[in-house]
Scaffold this motif. Structure first.
Motif: not given
Length: 143
Positions: A31-37, A50-53, A110-121
């Motif tokens: 949990p809290g890993n935005l890119r899952n890397l 940490t930022i968790a989306v 950038a990672a948070a934006l990608a995760r948020v926009s993907t979940l909203v879409a």
């Protein structure tokens, strides 16, 4: 304990590691890993900030860890904010960048934006497809 020492201790031994291909990248489900890397930069366990989306029924939930919270704190060590599911891309950009503006892990914007926009879409209802136009012999039979 410093975050570097924590990373050295959990780097090779934690239950969130996902090793699929021997030569490929190593992923992580923590949990809290935005890119899952599996890296120190994106680690949700080793970093103090940490930022968790995550997806939730009320929209998208963004959870951040408080800076001075100890690792043993559960609910009081985190703050959450919700994004409505019908918000657009600009709203997602504003929410993701508000943490960067405050100096809270600007490298993860950038990672948070990608995760948020993907979940909203993913939460938006798809547009209905228009009826197919008939062509050729089928079109002649209707006239």
């Amino acid at each position: 304990m410093s975050t570097d020492l924590q990373w050295l201790l959990i780097r090779n031994y934690n239950s969130f590691l996902v090793k699929r291909v021997p030569e490929g990248p190593v992923f992580s489900k923590e949990p809290g890993n935005l890119r899952n890397l599996h890296s120190h930069k994106y680690s949700g366990l080793a970093n103090s900030k940490t930022i968790a989306v995550a997806d939730s029924p009320s929209g998208v939930t963004i959870t951040t860890r408080k800076v001075k919270a100890s690792p043993t704190q559960v609910a009081t060590g985190y703050t959450t904010s919700n994004i409505r599911p019908r918000s657009g891309g600009r709203r997602a950009l504003g929410v993701a960048s508000q943490y960067a503006k405050r100096g809270y892990r600007p490298d993860l914007r950038a990672a948070a934006l990608a995760r948020v926009s993907t979940l909203v879409a993913a939460q938006k209802e798809p547009k209905p497809s228009p009826p197919k136009k008939v062509r050729g012999k089928k079109a002649k039979t209707f006239f």
